[in-house]
Design a protein around this motif. Structure first.
Motif, PDB file in Angstrom:
ATOM      1  N   UNK A   8       0.841  -1.210   0.000  1.00  0.00           N
ATOM      2  CA  UNK A   8       0.000   0.000   0.000  1.00  0.00           C
ATOM      3  C   UNK A   8       0.871   1.253   0.000  1.00  0.00           C
ATOM      4  N   UNK A   9       1.960   1.246   0.767  1.00  0.00           N
ATOM      5  CA  UNK A   9       2.833   2.430   0.811  1.00  0.00           C
ATOM      6  C   UNK A   9       3.554   2.622  -0.520  1.00  0.00           C
ATOM      7  N   UNK A  32      10.258   3.225   1.419  1.00  0.00           N
ATOM      8  CA  UNK A  32       9.272   2.453   2.186  1.00  0.00           C
ATOM      9  C   UNK A  32      10.068   1.642   3.199  1.00  0.00           C
ATOM     10  N   UNK A  33       9.765   1.835   4.480  1.00  0.00           N
ATOM     11  CA  UNK A  33      10.490   1.140   5.547  1.00  0.00           C
ATOM     12  C   UNK A  33       9.444   0.602   6.507  1.00  0.00           C
ATOM     13  N   UNK A  38       8.943   7.363   3.836  1.00  0.00           N
ATOM     14  CA  UNK A  38       9.712   8.600   4.053  1.00  0.00           C
ATOM     15  C   UNK A  38       9.847   9.370   2.747  1.00  0.00           C
ATOM     16  N   UNK A  39       9.734  10.674   2.861  1.00  0.00           N
ATOM     17  CA  UNK A  39       9.863  11.546   1.684  1.00  0.00           C
ATOM     18  C   UNK A  39      11.141  12.376   1.801  1.00  0.00           C
ATOM     19  N   UNK A  40      11.952  12.359   0.754  1.00  0.00           N
ATOM     20  CA  UNK A  40      13.180  13.160   0.690  1.00  0.00           C
ATOM     21  C   UNK A  40      13.152  14.054  -0.549  1.00  0.00           C
ATOM     22  N   UNK A  41      13.770  15.245  -0.444  1.00  0.00           N
ATOM     23  CA  UNK A  41      13.969  16.087  -1.626  1.00  0.00           C
ATOM     24  C   UNK A  41      15.215  15.581  -2.353  1.00  0.00           C
ATOM     25  N   UNK A 312       9.032   4.335 -11.687  1.00  0.00           N
ATOM     26  CA  UNK A 312       8.913   4.125 -10.238  1.00  0.00           C
ATOM     27  C   UNK A 312      10.253   3.721  -9.615  1.00  0.00           C
ATOM     28  N   UNK A 313      11.012   2.841 -10.298  1.00  0.00           N
ATOM     29  CA  UNK A 313      12.281   2.365  -9.692  1.00  0.00           C
ATOM     30  C   UNK A 313      13.228   3.512  -9.397  1.00  0.00           C
ATOM     31  N   UNK A 314      13.093   4.630 -10.131  1.00  0.00           N
ATOM     32  CA  UNK A 314      14.030   5.734  -9.891  1.00  0.00           C
ATOM     33  C   UNK A 314      13.642   6.611  -8.715  1.00  0.00           C
ATOM     34  N   UNK A 315      12.395   6.507  -8.256  1.00  0.00           N
ATOM     35  CA  UNK A 315      11.961   7.406  -7.177  1.00  0.00           C
ATOM     36  C   UNK A 315      11.492   6.669  -5.926  1.00  0.00           C
ATOM     37  N   UNK A 316      11.330   5.336  -6.020  1.00  0.00           N
ATOM     38  CA  UNK A 316      10.824   4.600  -4.856  1.00  0.00           C
ATOM     39  C   UNK A 316      11.807   3.485  -4.496  1.00  0.00           C
TER      40      UNK A 316
END
Ligand code: FMN
Length: 323
Positions: A8-9, A32-33, A38-41, A312-316
């Protein structure tokens, strides 16, 4: 076993890929942990010349955060958000699973169709009740919306003329824009020709001149039925910019629901002198985060195509559970 919280996350972070961002830089990264997200710039995708303080980068991250929360709610997860000062910008805790309510699922649909529209707006002004709904949506996200009166719109037009001129004469800013704008954008970031007007429409307040002739037919007409507004708030710190981005996303989904078109105009907040002028326009009651053009989309015309997104693989990143 209930539905997997990790899935879901990850799905929420995936939905956030559709968020708006300055020059479509998508300056965010998710980790995802366990039952947290967690969101990072990503400063490598920050506009160093046009956004040296990272205001628009963090604002874009805030829009992505709100998108992720909409995605999570649509999956039926209740959540809690921490916004620590510093990194990560936000930590989302998935707390409890329940059947998703239909409203959350509808917002997920809005998120899929929302887009930036640089065509001229129709002659139908945004109805007062829709304007009120947008102002309310901005407030819910922690910011406020000031709709400009006629005199202020003329002042804004002059201000945008000045900021546009200053940016056109700055070689480094021009080079930076060139990096992000034009062509097909196969790498998944930036603005392709297809969303940039072939000719800049004749409007009182000029649209951003990206210095590229695109292929979008922007239509004839004027912006006389458009409303211009400043998204603003009480503070001018990264956490305020993050909340402003959440407000922007909230407002934009509400606009999409009501058939209103939103065009952010960020050049006046990118330069100190025009950002200060916007603050004076607010009677020094707050800090300006972004200027928005609000209009009614022409229902007879299909909107511009969607801009590309990074895979997605580049940002998650999904961290394996710790032993
Ligand atoms: C903080 C911010 C500033 C933006 N500034 C501008 C702008 O000055 N001019 C413009 O045409 N679009 C602007 N945009 C729109 C982005 O270019 C757009 O969100 C991005 O290309 C993704 O496209 P989409 O919104 O259609 O998904 C801005 C968006 C954000 C979030």
């Amino acid at each position: 076993m209930g539905p997997s919280v990790t899935d879901a996350l990850a799905a929420a972070a995936d939905a956030a890929r559709l968020a708006p961002s300055v020059h479509n830089t998508q300056p965010w990264r998710w980790v995802v942990r366990g039952d947290t997200l967690e969101l990072y710039a990503v400063p490598q995708r920050q506009l160093q010349e046009q956004d040296p303080d990272g205001r628009l980068m963090i604002l874009s991250c805030g829009a992505a955060l709100h998108h992720a929360l909409v995605g999570l709610a649509a999956e039926g997860w209740e959540h809690r958000v921490e916004r620590p000062a510093g990194e990560p910008l936000a930590v989302v805790h998935a707390e409890r699973h329940a059947p998703a309510d239909p409203h959350a699922m509808q917002r997920m649909q809005l998120l899929r169709v929302r887009h930036t529209d640089r065509r001229v707006v129709s002659d139908e002004p945004v109805p007062p009740d829709v304007r009120d709904a947008l102002a309310e949506a901005a407030r819910h996200g922690g910011a406020r919306l000031h709709v400009l009166n006629r005199d202020q719109v003329l002042q804004l037009a002059v201000m945008i003329e000045h900021s546009g001129e200053a940016q056109r004469h700055d070689e480094r800013m021009r080079a930076e824009t060139d990096e992000w704008v034009g062509g097909d954008r196969p790498e998944g970031t930036g603005l392709p020709d297809a969303v940039i007007p072939a000719e800049l429409p004749l409007t009182t307040v000029a649209e951003r001149d990206f210095g590229v002739t695109g292929t979008l037919s922007a239509g004839a007409g004027h912006d006389s039925a458009a409303a211009y507004a400043i998204l603003y708030g009480d503070g001018d710190e990264p956490r305020d910019w993050l909340l402003a981005g959440e407000a922007l996303s909230h407002l934009w989904l509400s606009a999409t629901e009501h058939g209103a078109a939103v065009l952010p105009l960020s050049s006046p907040v990118e330069l100190d002198f025009t950002r200060q002028a916007l603050r004076r326009m607010l009677g020094e009651l707050g800090y300006a985060y972004l200027v928005l053009r609000l209009g009614t989309a022409d229902p007879d015309h299909a909107g511009p195509p969607h801009t590309p997104r990074l895979p997605a693989e580049q940002v998650i990143e999904i961290e394996p559970p710790s032993a």
